[in-house]
Design a protein around this motif. Structure first.
Motif, PDB file in Angstrom:
ATOM      1  N   ILE A  51       0.855  -1.190   0.000  1.00 47.84           N
ATOM      2  CA  ILE A  51       0.000   0.000   0.000  1.00 47.84           C
ATOM      3  C   ILE A  51       0.886   1.233   0.000  1.00 47.84           C
ATOM      4  N   SER A  52       0.370   2.309  -0.609  1.00 48.25           N
ATOM      5  CA  SER A  52       1.072   3.597  -0.593  1.00 48.25           C
ATOM      6  C   SER A  52       0.026   4.692  -0.513  1.00 48.25           C
ATOM      7  N   LEU A  53       0.323   5.721   0.280  1.00 49.47           N
ATOM      8  CA  LEU A  53      -0.604   6.822   0.540  1.00 49.47           C
ATOM      9  C   LEU A  53      -0.104   8.069  -0.173  1.00 49.47           C
ATOM     10  N   HIS A  54      -1.015   8.723  -0.894  1.00 54.57           N
ATOM     11  CA  HIS A  54      -0.665   9.950  -1.614  1.00 54.57           C
ATOM     12  C   HIS A  54      -0.267  11.036  -0.614  1.00 54.57           C
ATOM     13  N   PRO A  55       0.699  11.882  -0.935  1.00 56.11           N
ATOM     14  CA  PRO A  55       1.118  12.925   0.019  1.00 56.11           C
ATOM     15  C   PRO A  55      -0.030  13.791   0.509  1.00 56.11           C
ATOM     16  N   SER A  56      -1.083  13.969  -0.305  1.00 54.30           N
ATOM     17  CA  SER A  56      -2.225  14.776   0.132  1.00 54.30           C
ATOM     18  C   SER A  56      -3.106  14.031   1.119  1.00 54.30           C
ATOM     19  N   GLY A  57      -2.983  12.708   1.182  1.00 51.62           N
ATOM     20  CA  GLY A  57      -3.802  11.925   2.091  1.00 51.62           C
ATOM     21  C   GLY A  57      -5.176  11.610   1.555  1.00 51.62           C
ATOM     22  N   HIS A  58      -5.424  11.843   0.266  1.00 52.13           N
ATOM     23  CA  HIS A  58      -6.755  11.605  -0.303  1.00 52.13           C
ATOM     24  C   HIS A  58      -6.821  10.323  -1.129  1.00 52.13           C
ATOM     25  N   PHE A  59      -5.696   9.766  -1.519  1.00 48.99           N
ATOM     26  CA  PHE A  59      -5.698   8.597  -2.385  1.00 48.99           C
ATOM     27  C   PHE A  59      -4.741   7.548  -1.817  1.00 48.99           C
ATOM     28  N   ILE A  60      -5.006   6.322  -2.168  1.00 48.92           N
ATOM     29  CA  ILE A  60      -4.092   5.222  -1.871  1.00 48.92           C
ATOM     30  C   ILE A  60      -4.021   4.326  -3.096  1.00 48.92           C
ATOM     31  N   VAL A  61      -2.888   3.677  -3.236  1.00 51.31           N
ATOM     32  CA  VAL A  61      -2.736   2.637  -4.251  1.00 51.31           C
ATOM     33  C   VAL A  61      -2.391   1.352  -3.495  1.00 51.31           C
ATOM     34  N   VAL A  62      -3.121   0.283  -3.835  1.00 52.15           N
ATOM     35  CA  VAL A  62      -2.999  -0.980  -3.115  1.00 52.15           C
ATOM     36  C   VAL A  62      -2.738  -2.097  -4.127  1.00 52.15           C
ATOM     37  N   GLY A  63      -1.751  -2.925  -3.805  1.00 49.49           N
ATOM     38  CA  GLY A  63      -1.437  -4.070  -4.650  1.00 49.49           C
ATOM     39  C   GLY A  63      -2.090  -5.335  -4.107  1.00 49.49           C
ATOM     40  N   PHE A  64      -3.030  -5.890  -4.879  1.00 51.54           N
ATOM     41  CA  PHE A  64      -3.701  -7.125  -4.504  1.00 51.54           C
ATOM     42  C   PHE A  64      -3.112  -8.293  -5.284  1.00 51.54           C
ATOM     43  N   ALA A  65      -3.607  -9.475  -4.973  1.00 56.66           N
ATOM     44  CA  ALA A  65      -3.087 -10.667  -5.649  1.00 56.66           C
ATOM     45  C   ALA A  65      -3.441 -10.682  -7.124  1.00 56.66           C
ATOM     46  N   ASP A  66      -4.582 -10.067  -7.496  1.00 60.00           N
ATOM     47  CA  ASP A  66      -5.017 -10.152  -8.895  1.00 60.00           C
ATOM     48  C   ASP A  66      -4.769  -8.866  -9.670  1.00 60.00           C
ATOM     49  N   LYS A  67      -4.779  -7.716  -8.981  1.00 56.61           N
ATOM     50  CA  LYS A  67      -4.616  -6.456  -9.721  1.00 56.61           C
ATOM     51  C   LYS A  67      -4.151  -5.359  -8.782  1.00 56.61           C
ATOM     52  N   LEU A  68      -3.867  -4.186  -9.385  1.00 52.71           N
ATOM     53  CA  LEU A  68      -3.439  -2.995  -8.661  1.00 52.71           C
ATOM     54  C   LEU A  68      -4.588  -1.998  -8.714  1.00 52.71           C
ATOM     55  N   ARG A  69      -5.003  -1.495  -7.543  1.00 57.34           N
ATOM     56  CA  ARG A  69      -6.151  -0.591  -7.476  1.00 57.34           C
ATOM     57  C   ARG A  69      -5.723   0.772  -6.948  1.00 57.34           C
ATOM     58  N   LEU A  70      -6.263   1.812  -7.594  1.00 48.51           N
ATOM     59  CA  LEU A  70      -6.095   3.192  -7.146  1.00 48.51           C
ATOM     60  C   LEU A  70      -7.428   3.604  -6.547  1.00 48.51           C
ATOM     61  N   MET A  71      -7.431   4.055  -5.281  1.00 50.74           N
ATOM     62  CA  MET A  71      -8.678   4.267  -4.557  1.00 50.74           C
ATOM     63  C   MET A  71      -8.694   5.616  -3.878  1.00 50.74           C
ATOM     64  N   ASN A  72      -9.944   6.150  -3.697  1.00 45.81           N
ATOM     65  CA  ASN A  72     -10.181   7.388  -2.975  1.00 45.81           C
ATOM     66  C   ASN A  72     -10.470   7.087  -1.517  1.00 45.81           C
ATOM     67  N   LEU A  73      -9.979   7.957  -0.633  1.00 50.44           N
ATOM     68  CA  LEU A  73     -10.311   7.874   0.787  1.00 50.44           C
ATOM     69  C   LEU A  73     -11.442   8.856   1.043  1.00 50.44           C
ATOM     70  N   LEU A  74     -12.676   8.349   1.060  1.00 44.97           N
ATOM     71  CA  LEU A  74     -13.830   9.186   1.297  1.00 44.97           C
ATOM     72  C   LEU A  74     -14.029   9.352   2.796  1.00 44.97           C
ATOM     73  N   ILE A  75     -15.094  10.075   3.146  1.00 46.43           N
ATOM     74  CA  ILE A  75     -15.324  10.384   4.550  1.00 46.43           C
ATOM     75  C   ILE A  75     -15.674   9.131   5.350  1.00 46.43           C
ATOM     76  N   ASP A  76     -16.312   8.163   4.690  1.00 46.96           N
ATOM     77  CA  ASP A  76     -16.714   6.951   5.404  1.00 46.96           C
ATOM     78  C   ASP A  76     -16.521   5.690   4.586  1.00 46.96           C
ATOM     79  N   ASP A  77     -15.695   5.769   3.544  1.00 42.53           N
ATOM     80  CA  ASP A  77     -15.529   4.605   2.679  1.00 42.53           C
ATOM     81  C   ASP A  77     -14.204   4.717   1.940  1.00 42.53           C
TER      82      ASP A  77
END
Length: 1240
Positions: free
Chosen positions: A453-479
């Motif tokens: 896992i890696s966290l964007h310097p702004s703290g709003h995004f993360i990139v996560v490496g899973f067994a099947d693929k690489l996902r770029l995700m938003n850190l929302l207020i509750d999700d």
């Protein structure tokens, strides 16, 4: 010099030495659930639980943590125990493969070590369970199989009071405990083990007897001073009182359907109920889950029990706790409440999120709170007041702190704009933590395992490496919501750049670089031949550093996509890499136990790790501090530039290898994660003891991401809720008005009703008062009548008693006169008795004085005898001492002579060195003889094989002949059967002859088989002898060959006498064993000693036998005389019987002549039966019967004589026996001849 600092030294403000970097543990997110007894209360607000390689004191209200670090070089905690007075904490650990028990004093700040138990005089691998006594003076510890020892300690003095082996079949033991009211009684439970033991007289003795079917007892708790609740792996709860079973409950869990929740059904009975046992005796969560997935009906396992004032609590299968309360009338318990782990909406399978085994339960001291720890490293709590409210429905636990990781943490990241930490784990979850408030911001579980896992310097995004693929995700207020996926499989490492405009992801040995603006792949960096393990960005994001298992460290230029520098070391598999702030020096750690400084494609320095493997490395943004993580879970803090010596601070942190380490952007906090599933935050100080202050232009951002759809949905929901609130307000006002009207009417009705009742009660009260006055008047009259009657009765009694007193006084006068007379008589008798007594006393005095005089005379004689014996003893002692001195002188002379003989023998042996040459020549001759013997044995073997073949042919011929004869015999038997009716008597002789001939053939056949077997045995023996001789020949050839080689080597020193002498001496010592030279002398001495010993033994036996013969000779002589006399009398009696028989026969012959019988015959020819015509009278028949009786008597006498003769012959064979002369018995043969003559 090495400097080691402990985290505990930093708590009380003491900083290590000058020039070092300090890290102070602040907070930990994690739990080690497999530690036995892993949670308990210190007081109402503070709990203690293990995390990493530390014990944590956590204040539930104020949310602070304090740490009790483990021992140096600890490999992990195994069991905990807190004393009943909450003053001491015992921790079982394994330190350098050795078990250690450390006892801390919790009352001191910081907690200090009170005692360390690490020297054991009994075998032990580890301690798996512990318990303090009620007065906290004794400690009970249980070791693991195969020893399974239960040890009773007086821990203050480190003294073992008693030790006993609880099991000898390597069964698992799970829990030990003390009786809460008795120091001397303990309980042990395990697989097939339920034992109550009592400490008495320095030993532990079992006081109960296990009856019935053995169970796998997982947990137990004391509910009173003699009652224990025990849980099993099949859902059974037993109540034992003084070791005897009193009650049983069986818990059943139905498999939930798709529409309903899990419901537990409990069945209670006073009789024993049998259930099928689980296949695995030791609790294994994987096996339990596998068994549950394959069965419709699962047996809940009772892993934990805890007692409280009303009853007890126990785990009842996954995610379920049952509370039992004691029944008032009986000593049994009934289920009162059910508590469940709630469903987790953030889980990828909410229906399965509560499938956690509850491993430990604990009540607070006031019993207001219940805390539970689970197999997924979670902590739950519930207020006991909630269980009282939720009657009928199951109550639900709440997280004590926040959801924790339940498996190894593989990824760690932080950002610049927010105080956030991002982690991912093999438990398939991604979690976002806040290291300022020490809380969990977000978490979500997925279907696949998250590796990095890696966290964007702004703290709003993360990139996560899973067994099947690489996902770029938003850190929302509750999700956490994914918005871009890349087909990068098995990504084990990813990282945002410092500016956040790029991120790199690793797939195998390829590094993919993506841009966060267009989300496209802008570069693929290929060059590694092994898997890439770590990547790091330079401060300006122009370069990327990577290292891998191939031993290569590459520096990539992102503008060109090519390598600028490289450093390859094939013997090292790198684990982590980082770069200095100025991007000039690369730091790498790997499997070769060193920290490397790399610059310009070469290794500048290698700093040793001192026998551990570094798994992670990080350098501060200021460039003044460096931290490394080890494979044993410790953290080392060192200053930069790196010192030349072993100068660093080492801290106990994790219970497994550290996987990732990071420093926050302001260098204030150090973050570490490891395979134990724990996240630690550390406060970092420089050498002056102050934090590294970095100026922040702007504070942490408070903005959060919210999608437009979510905002619209929430606005719509808020509008609907407002409308609903208005409607509810109007409805509530209307309902209130209706209720006010209803209540006013009810109050009016009640007021009227109460007024009427008051009037009726007043009337009733007046009537009762009138009745009371009437009853008072009647009672007064009755009292006056009773008083008058009582006075009359009293006067009558006084008159009667006066008359009785007069009569009694007269009787008293008479008795007093009688008493005076009796007293006078008794005084007279006493005077007579005194005179008699004095006279008897004088007689006894004279008698005993005479006896005393006699005893005094005897005593003087005895004293004189004693003095005489003392003089004799002194004389004997003097003679013995003289004899001993003489014997010592003789022995001294003997051994001096023996020493002289040994010296002469030694000189003689030195002259026998030349024997080796003769022995060598004799060995060569013996080899030649053995070779000739082998050749002759080979020829003999060939001859024997020919003989065997001829014998086998003979056997085949004989078998054919036997078969032919068997057929002939069968034909003859058939013919014999046909003619048997006609010539029965004539063919009997032929049959016997044929049978005899057949028997003879069988004997010949058996003899031939025996001959063949004997020849085979001879052949095998000859073959074995030949093999032995061949082996001996080979051994001798090898010995000769070695001797020739060594002799050839000695010839090389022919010109150097000293070396030649040493080589020849070595050759002599090698090939001539001293045992060969002294064997004969030693054998002769041994034989002489054995001969002397045997001779002495035989002489003693002979002397004993002679004494025995002399002693028994007199005994046997009287017996033989008596036997001879009996024989003489018997012979006389036999002669008289013979004469009587002769006379009887003559009478028989006379009678037969008188009857004119034509033929005389002897008595033995007389037929047994005679017809009535030949013997008209009865008298001859009677005579014949008398004759037969006489013959029988004679035969009996003859047998008795023969027996006596045999007995005499046996007695004559006894040594030392001599028959009496002059007595000779007539021979039995002569007696028989005389008998025949007399009968004729």
């Amino acid at each position: 010099m090495s400097q080691r600092a402990r985290a505990s030294t930093l708590v009380d403000g003491r900083a290590p030495g000058r020039g070092t970097v300090v890290a102070q543990s602040l907070h930990v997110f994690g739990l080690r659930s497999h530690v036995a007894n892993n949670i308990f209360f210190f007081d109402e607000q503070i709990i203690i639980f293990p995390s990493g390689n530390n014990c944590v004191k956590y204040n539930v209200d104020q949310k602070w943590q304090k740490f009790i670090p483990g021992s140096d070089k600890s490999q992990g905690m195994l069991a905990l125990s807190i004393s009943p007075n909450r003053r001491y904490l015992a921790i079982s650990e394994t330190v350098q493969e050795k078990p250690v028990i450390t006892i801390y004093e919790l009352s001191s700040i910081p907690c200090r070590k009170r005692k360390i138990l690490n020297n054991f005089d009994f075998p032990v691998q580890r301690f798996i369970s512990m318990a303090f006594s009620p007065d906290s003076k004794y400690l009970l510890t249980q070791t693991s199989p195969p020893e399974s020892n239960l040890v009773y300690w007086l821990w203050e003095k480190q003294k073992v009071m008693a030790i006993i082996r609880t099991d000898s079949q390597n069964n698992a033991v799970y829990q030990v405990s003390f009786n809460p009211q008795d120091n001397t009684q303990v309980c042990v439970t395990g697989n097939g083990i339920f034992k109550l033991l009592r400490f008495a007289e320095g030993t532990l003795k079992q006081t109960n007897i296990q009856r019935g079917e053995t169970q796998n007892y997982l947990a137990h708790t004391w509910v009173s001073d003699d009652k224990i609740i025990v849980g099993t792996d099949t859902g059974r709860l037993f109540l034992f009182e003084s070791g005897d079973q009193r009650w049983e409950t069986s818990i059943m869990v139905k498999e939930p359907s798709s529409e309903t929740k899990n419901l537990g059904k409990i069945q209670e009975s006073e009789s024993l109920i049998e259930f099928p046992t689980i296949s695995s005796p030791v609790p294994s969560y994987d096996q339990v889950m596998l068994a549950r997935s394959h069965s419709q009906l699962a047996m809940p396992q009772v892993f934990a029990t805890a007692a409280y004032s009303k009853g007890f609590a126990c785990s009842a299968g996954p995610g379920r706790v049952l509370l039992f309360e004691k029944m008032e009338e009986k000593d049994f318990y009934r289920e009162s409440r059910e508590i469940r782990i709630p469903l987790d909406p953030q889980s990828n399978e909410p229906s399965q999120s509560d499938k956690q085994d509850i491993l430990c339960l604990c009540f607070s001291p006031s019993e207001e709170t219940l805390i539970a720890s689970t197999s997924k490293n979670q902590l739950y709590s519930i207020a006991m007041s909630l269980t009282e409210i939720s009657k009928g429905e199951p109550a639900h636990f709440e997280y004590l702190m926040y959801p924790l990781h339940s498996a190894s943490i593989t990824g760690l990241a932080t950002c610049i704009r927010k105080p956030l930490i991002a982690t991912c784990s093999l438990d398939r979850s991604v979690r976002i933590w806040n290291y300022e408030s020490n809380t969990l911001e977000l978490f979500k579980e997925y279907q696949e395992e998250a590796y990095t896992i890696s966290l964007h310097p702004s703290g709003h995004f993360i990139v996560v490496g899973f067994a099947d693929k690489l996902r770029l995700m938003n850190l929302l207020i509750d999700d956490i919501r994914s918005f871009k996926e890349y087909s990068v499989r098995g990504c084990r490492e990813c990282s945002f750049s410092n500016g956040g405009h790029l991120f790199a992801a690793v797939s195998g040995n390829v590094i993919h670089v993506f841009t966060t603006t267009s989300l496209e792949n802008i570069s693929n960096l290929k060059g590694h031949t092994g898997k890439v393990r770590s990547i790091a960005w330079t401060a300006d994001d122009s370069k990327l550093i990577s290292c891998g298992t191939d031993g290569a460290v590459y520096e990539w230029s992102l503008s060109s996509g090519k390598r600028e520098t490289e450093c390859v070391l094939k013997s090292c598999s790198y684990n982590c890499v980082t770069v200095s702030p100025d991007a000039k020096i690369i730091f790498a750690v790997g499997s070769d136990q060193t920290l490397k400084e790399i610059a310009d494609s070469s290794v500048l320095r290698e700093i040793s790790a001192f026998d551990v493997v570094y798994t992670a490395v990080v350098i501060s943004h200021s460039g003044r501090m460096m931290f490394v993580g080890t494979s044993v879970g410790t953290i080392r803090a060192m200053k930069y530039p790196l010192p030349l010596q072993k100068e660093f601070n080492e801290y106990q942190a994790h219970a497994g290898p550290i996987t990732k380490m990071l420093l926050t952007f302001d260098d204030q906090f150090l973050l570490t994660v490891a395979e134990d599933g724990c996240l630690f935050t550390w406060k970092v100080f420089d050498k002056d003891g102050r934090g590294i202050k970095r100026e922040r232009e702007v504070g942490f951002a408070e903005e959060v991401l919210v999608t437009k759809t979510d905002m619209e949905e929430k606005a719509q929901i808020m509008l609907e809720l407002k409308t609903r609130v208005e409607e509810l307000k109007m409805e509530n006002e209307y309902q209130l008005r209706l209720k006010d009207m209803n209540y006013s009417e009810k109050i009016k009705e009640l007021t009227d009703k109460f007024l009427q009742e008051m009037e009726s009660l007043k009337t009733k009260n007046q009537v009762l008062r009138t009745e009371k006055e009437k009853q008072d008047v009647s009672h007064q009259e009755r009292i006056e009548d009773l008083l008058e009657k009582q006075n009359r009765e009293l006067q009558d009694l006084e008159c009667c008693n006066n008359q009785k007193l007069l009569l009694e006084y007269e009787k008293y006068q008479e008795l007093q006169l009688k008493s005076q007379r009796m007293q006078e008589e008794y005084e007279k008798q006493l005077r007579d008795n005194d005179e008699t007594k004095s006279q008897a006393l004088e007689e006894l005095t004279e008698f005993y004085e005479a006896k005393l005089q006699e005893k005094t005379t005897l005593l003087e004689e005895a004293q004189e005898d004693v003095r005489q014996q003392l003089r004799e003893f002194e004389e004997t002692k003097k003679q013995i001492e003289e004899d001993e001195d003489q014997e010592i002188q003789d022995i001294k002379t003997k051994y001096e002579k023996k020493l002289q003989d040994e010296k002469e023998s030694n000189l003689r042996l030195k002259g026998e060195t030349g024997i080796i040459r003769k022995k060598f020549s004799s060995l060569q001759k013996e080899i030649e003889e053995r070779t000739n013997d082998i050749e002759s044995l080979k020829g003999e073997q060939v001859k024997l094989q020919g003989v065997i073949k001829s014998l086998e042919k003979d056997i085949l011929g004989l078998k054919r002949e036997i078969q032919e004869r068997d057929e002939t015999i069968q034909d003859k038997v058939k013919a014999h059967l046909c003619l048997q009716g006609l010539q029965g008597s004539s063919f009997s002789y032929k049959k016997e002859a044929m049978e005899a001939e057949l028997e003879r053939f069988h004997k010949q056949n058996v003899q031939l088989e025996l001959n063949i077997t004997e020849l085979w045995q001879k052949l095998r023996a000859t073959s074995q002898e030949m093999h032995r001789e061949r082996q001996k020949d080979r051994n001798l050839e090898a010995l000769v060959k070695r001797f020739k080689t060594d002799l050839h080597n000695c010839v090389a020193y022919i010109q150097e006498p000293r070396l030649l002498k040493e080589k020849v001496r070595a050759l002599f010592e090698k090939y001539v064993q001293r045992a060969d030279l002294v064997e004969i002398a030693g054998l002769n001495s041994d034989l002489q000693q054995e001969d002397a010993r045997q001779r002495e033994h035989l002489e003693r036996n002979l002397a004993a036998l002679k004494k025995k013969v002399v002693r028994e000779r007199g005994l046997h002589r009287t017996d033989h005389v008596r036997i001879m006399q009996e024989n003489v009398s018997l012979i006389k009696e036999i002669n008289e019987l013979r004469r009587e028989l002769k006379f009887t026969r003559s009478q028989v012959y006379d009678l037969e002549a008188a009857l004119k019988l034509t033929k005389k015959f002897r008595p033995q020819d007389v037929p047994e039966t005679v017809s009535g015509e030949d013997m008209p009278g009865v008298t001859p028949t009677m005579r014949l019967n008398e004759q037969e009786e006489t013959g029988r008597i004679i035969e009996m006498q003859r047998l008795e004589i023969q027996r006596l003769r045999d007995q005499i012959q046996e007695q004559e064979q006894v040594p030392g026996f001599h028959p009496l002369a002059g007595i000779r018995l007539p021979s039995l043969v002569q007696s028989e001849v005389d008998f025949e003559v007399q009968t004729n």
